[in-house]
Design an enzyme around this catalytic site. Structure first.
Site, PDB file in Angstrom:
ATOM      1  N   ASN A   9     -12.105 -17.371  -0.177  1.00  0.00           N
ATOM      2  CA  ASN A   9     -12.995 -16.686   0.425  1.00  0.00           C
ATOM      3  C   ASN A   9     -14.197 -17.531   0.573  1.00  0.00           C
ATOM      4  O   ASN A   9     -14.985 -17.615  -0.504  1.00  0.00           O
ATOM      5  CB  ASN A   9     -13.203 -15.351  -0.548  1.00  0.00           C
ATOM      6  CG  ASN A   9     -14.464 -14.596   0.086  1.00  0.00           C
ATOM      7  OD1 ASN A   9     -14.818 -14.685   1.266  1.00  0.00           O
ATOM      8  ND2 ASN A   9     -14.860 -13.601  -0.862  1.00  0.00           N
ATOM      9  N   TRP A  10     -14.378 -17.877   1.811  1.00  0.00           N
ATOM     10  CA  TRP A  10     -15.647 -18.558   2.009  1.00  0.00           C
ATOM     11  C   TRP A  10     -17.079 -18.053   1.901  1.00  0.00           C
ATOM     12  O   TRP A  10     -18.049 -18.686   2.065  1.00  0.00           O
ATOM     13  CB  TRP A  10     -15.717 -19.397   3.427  1.00  0.00           C
ATOM     14  CG  TRP A  10     -14.726 -20.696   3.216  1.00  0.00           C
ATOM     15  CD1 TRP A  10     -13.994 -21.038   2.110  1.00  0.00           C
ATOM     16  CD2 TRP A  10     -14.390 -21.465   4.238  1.00  0.00           C
ATOM     17  NE1 TRP A  10     -13.265 -22.263   2.250  1.00  0.00           N
ATOM     18  CE2 TRP A  10     -13.483 -22.559   3.674  1.00  0.00           C
ATOM     19  CE3 TRP A  10     -14.773 -21.683   5.717  1.00  0.00           C
ATOM     20  CZ2 TRP A  10     -12.728 -23.584   4.409  1.00  0.00           C
ATOM     21  CZ3 TRP A  10     -14.081 -22.732   6.247  1.00  0.00           C
ATOM     22  CH2 TRP A  10     -13.319 -23.790   5.741  1.00  0.00           C
ATOM     23  N   LYS A  11     -16.986 -16.429   1.795  1.00  0.00           N
ATOM     24  CA  LYS A  11     -18.140 -15.591   1.932  1.00  0.00           C
ATOM     25  C   LYS A  11     -19.180 -16.338   3.154  1.00  0.00           C
ATOM     26  O   LYS A  11     -18.485 -16.433   4.176  1.00  0.00           O
ATOM     27  CB  LYS A  11     -18.865 -15.956   0.679  1.00  0.00           C
ATOM     28  CG  LYS A  11     -17.847 -15.370  -0.690  1.00  0.00           C
ATOM     29  CD  LYS A  11     -18.586 -15.362  -1.920  1.00  0.00           C
ATOM     30  CE  LYS A  11     -17.448 -14.894  -2.725  1.00  0.00           C
ATOM     31  NZ  LYS A  11     -17.829 -14.643  -4.130  1.00  0.00           N
ATOM     32  N   HIS A  95     -14.175  -6.290  -0.986  1.00  0.00           N
ATOM     33  CA  HIS A  95     -14.768  -7.188  -1.888  1.00  0.00           C
ATOM     34  C   HIS A  95     -15.984  -6.512  -2.724  1.00  0.00           C
ATOM     35  O   HIS A  95     -16.723  -5.682  -1.995  1.00  0.00           O
ATOM     36  CB  HIS A  95     -15.026  -8.510  -1.158  1.00  0.00           C
ATOM     37  CG  HIS A  95     -15.478  -9.691  -2.112  1.00  0.00           C
ATOM     38  ND1 HIS A  95     -16.758  -9.782  -2.935  1.00  0.00           N
ATOM     39  CD2 HIS A  95     -14.652 -10.617  -2.702  1.00  0.00           C
ATOM     40  CE1 HIS A  95     -16.663 -10.874  -3.462  1.00  0.00           C
ATOM     41  NE2 HIS A  95     -15.440 -11.222  -3.488  1.00  0.00           N
ATOM     42  N   GLU A  97     -18.924  -7.731  -3.212  1.00  0.00           N
ATOM     43  CA  GLU A  97     -20.009  -7.881  -2.687  1.00  0.00           C
ATOM     44  C   GLU A  97     -20.286  -6.929  -1.679  1.00  0.00           C
ATOM     45  O   GLU A  97     -21.455  -6.523  -1.204  1.00  0.00           O
ATOM     46  CB  GLU A  97     -20.081  -9.404  -2.244  1.00  0.00           C
ATOM     47  CG  GLU A  97     -20.457 -10.336  -3.451  1.00  0.00           C
ATOM     48  CD  GLU A  97     -19.905 -11.790  -3.098  1.00  0.00           C
ATOM     49  OE1 GLU A  97     -19.521 -12.031  -1.934  1.00  0.00           O
ATOM     50  OE2 GLU A  97     -19.574 -12.285  -4.225  1.00  0.00           O
ATOM     51  N   GLU A 167     -10.691  -8.744  -9.345  1.00  0.00           N
ATOM     52  CA  GLU A 167     -11.741  -9.639  -9.497  1.00  0.00           C
ATOM     53  C   GLU A 167     -12.901  -8.830 -10.281  1.00  0.00           C
ATOM     54  O   GLU A 167     -13.661  -7.833  -9.797  1.00  0.00           O
ATOM     55  CB  GLU A 167     -12.449  -9.980  -8.082  1.00  0.00           C
ATOM     56  CG  GLU A 167     -11.446 -10.601  -7.107  1.00  0.00           C
ATOM     57  CD  GLU A 167     -12.637 -11.559  -5.998  1.00  0.00           C
ATOM     58  OE1 GLU A 167     -12.136 -12.594  -5.693  1.00  0.00           O
ATOM     59  OE2 GLU A 167     -13.340 -10.948  -5.370  1.00  0.00           O
ATOM     60  N   GLY A 173     -18.914 -15.858  -9.301  1.00  0.00           N
ATOM     61  CA  GLY A 173     -19.608 -16.764  -9.206  1.00  0.00           C
ATOM     62  C   GLY A 173     -20.622 -17.096 -10.386  1.00  0.00           C
ATOM     63  O   GLY A 173     -21.811 -17.658 -10.537  1.00  0.00           O
ATOM     64  N   SER A 213     -14.593 -17.053 -10.497  1.00  0.00           N
ATOM     65  CA  SER A 213     -14.719 -18.599 -11.298  1.00  0.00           C
ATOM     66  C   SER A 213     -13.514 -19.124 -11.410  1.00  0.00           C
ATOM     67  O   SER A 213     -13.505 -20.115 -12.314  1.00  0.00           O
ATOM     68  CB  SER A 213     -15.677 -18.266 -12.528  1.00  0.00           C
ATOM     69  OG  SER A 213     -16.937 -17.861 -12.368  1.00  0.00           O
ATOM     70  N   GLY A 234     -13.611 -18.206  -4.495  1.00  0.00           N
ATOM     71  CA  GLY A 234     -14.944 -18.381  -3.828  1.00  0.00           C
ATOM     72  C   GLY A 234     -15.510 -20.038  -3.807  1.00  0.00           C
ATOM     73  O   GLY A 234     -15.122 -20.721  -2.968  1.00  0.00           O
ATOM     74  N   GLY A 235     -16.339 -20.219  -4.683  1.00  0.00           N
ATOM     75  CA  GLY A 235     -17.037 -21.317  -4.697  1.00  0.00           C
ATOM     76  C   GLY A 235     -16.189 -22.658  -4.456  1.00  0.00           C
ATOM     77  O   GLY A 235     -16.295 -23.430  -3.722  1.00  0.00           O
TER      78      GLY A 235
HETATM   79  P1  13P Z   1     -16.222 -17.343  -7.161  1.00  0.00           P
HETATM   80  O1  13P Z   1     -14.603 -18.092  -7.264  1.00  0.00           O
HETATM   81  O2  13P Z   1     -17.178 -18.230  -6.491  1.00  0.00           O
HETATM   82  O3  13P Z   1     -16.524 -16.863  -8.646  1.00  0.00           O
HETATM   83  O4  13P Z   1     -16.061 -16.189  -6.197  1.00  0.00           O
HETATM   84  C1  13P Z   1     -14.830 -15.195  -6.603  1.00  0.00           C
HETATM   85  C2  13P Z   1     -14.600 -14.285  -5.430  1.00  0.00           C
HETATM   86  O5  13P Z   1     -15.612 -13.618  -5.190  1.00  0.00           O
HETATM   87  C3  13P Z   1     -13.662 -14.565  -4.594  1.00  0.00           C
HETATM   88  O6  13P Z   1     -13.614 -13.353  -3.705  1.00  0.00           O
END
Ligand code: 13P
Length: 249
Positions: A9-11, A95, A97, A167, A173, A213, A234-235
Site C-alpha cells: 500500500n503506497w498510500k 484502511h 487511515e 492492521e 507506521g 510495520s 506500507g513504508g
Molecule cells: P506500515 O507498513 O508503514 O506500518 O503501514 C501499514 C499499512 O497501513 C498498510 O496498509
C-alpha cells in the site's frame, strides 16, 4: 492451502515517474516469486503507469479506495468501473487511515466492498483496533463489530472473493509490529467469525493478511504463523529491494 498474498500500500507516495522507476528495479527481483500473489496499490494518478510497467508480469495493481456509485456528481471520488478501466484488479477498502481521517465506517466499507465485487475487483478489506481499544482489552470486541457491521453483510459468494487485512492501528507506521503471536491470535478470532457466519470451508479458505510495520527483518516470523496468509505493507513497500525481500520471504 491458502496462497500467500503480498500486497504493498503506497498510500500518498510516489509520482508517475517514481512509479515507473520502482517497477524497473522491482520486476526482475520478483520474477521467480511463483509462491505468492503480488499486488501494489499506488495512488490513483499512478495506476496507469503501474499497469503499464507491470504488463506481462504476475504483479497485480490495485486502487486504495473506491466509491460505491458507478458515476455521478461526487467530486474527488473514483468508481469501480474507473479502476477496472485503467487495468486495476484489486482494491484496498476501509484502511484505518480512511476510517480515521475520511469518516469511513463499517457501513461504508460494506458498500464499497459490494461495489468492488460487482465490477470484478478483488477487495482487500482492512480491520483492526486502535491503541486505546487494545489497552482497554477490547481488541476482540472491535474485530467482532467490524466484521458483523462490515464484511459480515456479504453473501457467501461475495465473501469468497475478498481478502481480509488485520492492521492494528497502533502498529501502522510506528515501528511497533504486533508479535507474530499477537497477530495470529487476532487472525484466529477473525477466522472464527468467518466460520460462524460462512461455515468451516469458507474459514479454511479465507485469506487473512497482517499489516503494521512489516519489514524484511520481521517477515519470516510473521509468515511462519499458519494463521497469517500474507501481508499488507506500507513504508517497506516503497523501496524495490525491501519489498522484493518481503515478497521472497
Ligand atoms: P506500515 O507498513 O508503514 O506500518 O503501514 C501499514 C499499512 O497501513 C498498510 O496498509
Amino acid at each position: 492451502m491458502r496462497r500467500p498474498l503480498m500486497a504493498g500500500n503506497w498510500k500518498m507516495y510516489k509520482t508517475a515517474a517514481e512509479t515507473a522507476a520502482f517497477f524497473e528495479k522491482f520486476n526482475p527481483q520478483v520474477a521467480n516469486a511463483t509462491h505468492c500473489d503480488i499486488v501494489i496499490c499506488p495512488p490513483f494518478p499512478n495506476l496507469a503507469a503501474a499497469v503499464e510497467a507491470t504488463r506481462g508480469t504476475r504483479i497485480g495493481i490495485g486502487g486504495q479506495n473506491l466509491y460505491w456509485a458507478k458515476e455521478g456528481a461526487f467530486t474527488g471520488e473514483v468508481s469501480g468501473p474507473m479502476l477496472v478501466g485503467v487495468g486495476a484488479q484489486w482494491v484496498i477498502i476501509g484502511h484505518s487511515e480512511r476510517r480515521q481521517y475520511f469518516g469511513e465506517t463499517d457501513e461504508t466499507v460494506l458498500k464499497r466492498t459490494v461495489a468492488a465485487l460487482e465490477e470484478g475487483l478483488y477487495p482487500i478489506v482492512c480491520v483492526g483496533e486502535r491503541l486505546e481499544e487494545r489497552e482497554a482489552g477490547q481488541t476482540e470486541t472491535v474485530l467482532v463489530r467490524q466484521f458483523r457491521d462490515g464484511i459480515g453483510g456479504l453473501s457467501p459468494e461475495q465473501f469468497a472473493r475478498i481478502a481480509i487485512a488485520y492492521e492494528p492501528v497502533w502498529a501502522i507506521g510506528t515501528g511497533k509490529t504486533a508479535t507474530p503471536e499477537m497477530a495470529a491470535e487476532a487472525h484466529r478470532s477473525l477466522r472464527a467469525q468467518v466460520e460462524a457466519r460462512y461455515g468451516k470451508g469458507a474459514a479454511e479458505l479465507a485469506r487473512v493478511l497482517y499489516g503494521g510495520s512489516v519489514k524484511p527483518d520481521n517477515i519470516k516470523g510473521l509468515m511462519a504463523q499458519v494463521e497469517i496468509d500474507g501481508v499488507l505493507v506500507g513504508g517497506a513497500s516503497l523501496e524495490a529491494a525491501s519489498f522484493a525481500s518481503i515478497v521472497n520471504f
